[in-house]
Design a protein around this motif. Structure first.
Motif, PDB file in Angstrom:
ATOM      1  N   VAL A  16     -37.201  35.636 -29.832  1.00 26.59           N
ATOM      2  CA  VAL A  16     -36.323  35.297 -30.948  1.00 26.59           C
ATOM      3  C   VAL A  16     -36.094  33.800 -30.949  1.00 26.59           C
ATOM      4  O   VAL A  16     -35.733  33.211 -29.931  1.00 26.59           O
ATOM      5  N   LEU A  17     -36.278  33.185 -32.105  1.00 28.50           N
ATOM      6  CA  LEU A  17     -36.040  31.760 -32.284  1.00 28.50           C
ATOM      7  C   LEU A  17     -34.644  31.594 -32.860  1.00 28.50           C
ATOM      8  O   LEU A  17     -34.396  31.931 -34.009  1.00 28.50           O
ATOM      9  N   ASP A  18     -33.719  31.115 -32.028  1.00 29.48           N
ATOM     10  CA  ASP A  18     -32.323  30.916 -32.420  1.00 29.48           C
ATOM     11  C   ASP A  18     -32.153  29.462 -32.830  1.00 29.48           C
ATOM     12  O   ASP A  18     -31.960  28.584 -31.994  1.00 29.48           O
ATOM     13  N   LYS A  19     -32.230  29.182 -34.129  1.00 26.86           N
ATOM     14  CA  LYS A  19     -32.150  27.804 -34.605  1.00 26.86           C
ATOM     15  C   LYS A  19     -30.718  27.282 -34.612  1.00 26.86           C
ATOM     16  O   LYS A  19     -30.508  26.088 -34.731  1.00 26.86           O
ATOM     17  N   TYR A  20     -29.743  28.149 -34.460  1.00 24.60           N
ATOM     18  CA  TYR A  20     -28.344  27.724 -34.471  1.00 24.60           C
ATOM     19  C   TYR A  20     -27.930  27.118 -33.134  1.00 24.60           C
ATOM     20  O   TYR A  20     -27.267  26.101 -33.080  1.00 24.60           O
ATOM     21  N   VAL A  21     -28.336  27.744 -32.041  1.00 26.44           N
ATOM     22  CA  VAL A  21     -28.042  27.228 -30.703  1.00 26.44           C
ATOM     23  C   VAL A  21     -29.224  26.412 -30.173  1.00 26.44           C
ATOM     24  O   VAL A  21     -29.133  25.780 -29.145  1.00 26.44           O
ATOM     25  N   LYS A  22     -30.342  26.434 -30.907  1.00 25.24           N
ATOM     26  CA  LYS A  22     -31.569  25.711 -30.568  1.00 25.24           C
ATOM     27  C   LYS A  22     -32.124  26.173 -29.220  1.00 25.24           C
ATOM     28  O   LYS A  22     -32.183  25.422 -28.246  1.00 25.24           O
ATOM     29  N   ARG A  23     -32.534  27.442 -29.213  1.00 23.84           N
ATOM     30  CA  ARG A  23     -33.109  28.046 -28.016  1.00 23.84           C
ATOM     31  C   ARG A  23     -34.009  29.195 -28.421  1.00 23.84           C
ATOM     32  O   ARG A  23     -34.034  29.617 -29.567  1.00 23.84           O
ATOM     33  N   LEU A  24     -34.747  29.695 -27.461  1.00 24.46           N
ATOM     34  CA  LEU A  24     -35.519  30.926 -27.611  1.00 24.46           C
ATOM     35  C   LEU A  24     -34.813  32.015 -26.823  1.00 24.46           C
ATOM     36  O   LEU A  24     -34.154  31.729 -25.811  1.00 24.46           O
TER      37      LEU A  24
END
Length: 136
Positions: A53-61
């Motif tokens: 999962v690409l979490d663009k809000y926290v900038k992590r995978l």
């Protein structure tokens, strides 16, 4: 007046091409706990049922593996063959999930959005495995 028109055309083309780049990832919608905001997460599932999962809000995978038995550590990922050192942190409430963070977040996120193949090098105690995610 003409430069404004050109700027408008460039902006439209940029939006269209960025949507094509993001279309490689599958989308998952979620609502915040207060129910006011909708969040979009991008993900891929490989043949083994593992999910990235690409979490663009926290900038992590976020690496999700359906087994809860193994504690995993992730120190390296390869994006289109280019090695990137990362740090991993398992979620305490969700043992099947591991957060993958990196130092230069914006640069790595851009590479991840545009990538075609992501390899995640996972260590289970003494055993190592590679999880491959093809992004088309």
């Amino acid at each position: 007046m003409m430069p404004l028109y050109r700027l408008f055309i460039v902006a439209i083309l940029w939006v269209l091409t960025s949507q094509i780049a993001l279309a490689k990832w599958d989308e998952e919608w979620d609502v915040t706990t207060n129910g006011k905001d909708e969040l979009v997460y991008y993900y891929k599932i490989n043949d083994l049922g593992q999910k990235l999962v690409l979490d663009k809000y926290v900038k992590r995978l976020i690496f999700i593996q359906p087994d809860r038995l193994y504690k995993r550590t992730i120190r390296l990922i390869k994006v289109d063959g280019q090695s990137i050192e990362v740090m991993s942190d398992p979620f305490s409430r969700f043992p099947e999930q591991t957060a993958i963070t990196f130092e230069n977040k914006d640069e790595v996120l851009k590479k991840l959005f545009l990538s075609k193949k992501i390899e995640v090098f996972v260590r289970y105690n003494r055993d190592e495995a590679v999880s491959v995610f093809q992004i088309k």
